[in-house]
Design an enzyme around this catalytic site. Structure first.
Site, PDB file in Angstrom:
ATOM      1  NE  ARG A  13       6.405   1.781   2.914  1.00 19.64           N
ATOM      2  CZ  ARG A  13       6.429   2.838   3.722  1.00 19.64           C
ATOM      3  NH1 ARG A  13       5.581   2.928   4.721  1.00 19.64           N
ATOM      4  NH2 ARG A  13       7.289   3.810   3.549  1.00 19.64           N
ATOM      5  CB  CYS A  14       0.028  -2.549   2.493  1.00 20.17           C
ATOM      6  SG  CYS A  14      -1.525  -3.382   2.232  1.00 20.17           S
ATOM      7  N   PRO A  15       0.567  -5.302   4.409  1.00 18.36           N
ATOM      8  CG  PRO A  15      -0.163  -7.491   4.964  1.00 18.36           C
ATOM      9  CD  PRO A  15       0.948  -6.720   4.251  1.00 18.36           C
TER      10      PRO A  15
END
Length: 76
Positions: A13-15
């Site tokens: 997941r981001c980042p």
């Protein structure tokens, strides 16, 4: 010699996806291609923006079903 890379970022997941993509592309030569697989919805926005700002070419993106697929070329 050109090499093509497949980067499986499913589950991240981001980042994290953008950080890994940036590190991977840094070690590539101009015009080499990378296929990115991801299931993070944020990549639909982040990868095109990354390509624009870092001056790489987004050759293709398939974002209708997961895993999303992005084909990038280093450089313009």
């Amino acid at each position: 010699m050109k090499k093509n890379i497949i980067l499986n970022l499913i589950g991240l997941r981001c980042p994290e996806p953008i950080m890994i993509i940036r590190k991977t592309i840094r070690d590539m030569k101009d015009n080499e291609k990378i296929l990115i697989l991801s299931d993070d919805p944020a990549t639909k926005r982040d990868i095109p923006n990354f390509c624009y700002f870092m001056e790489h070419k987004l050759l293709k993106n398939e974002i209708k079903v997961k895993p999303y697929r992005y084909l990038l070329k280093k450089g313009l």
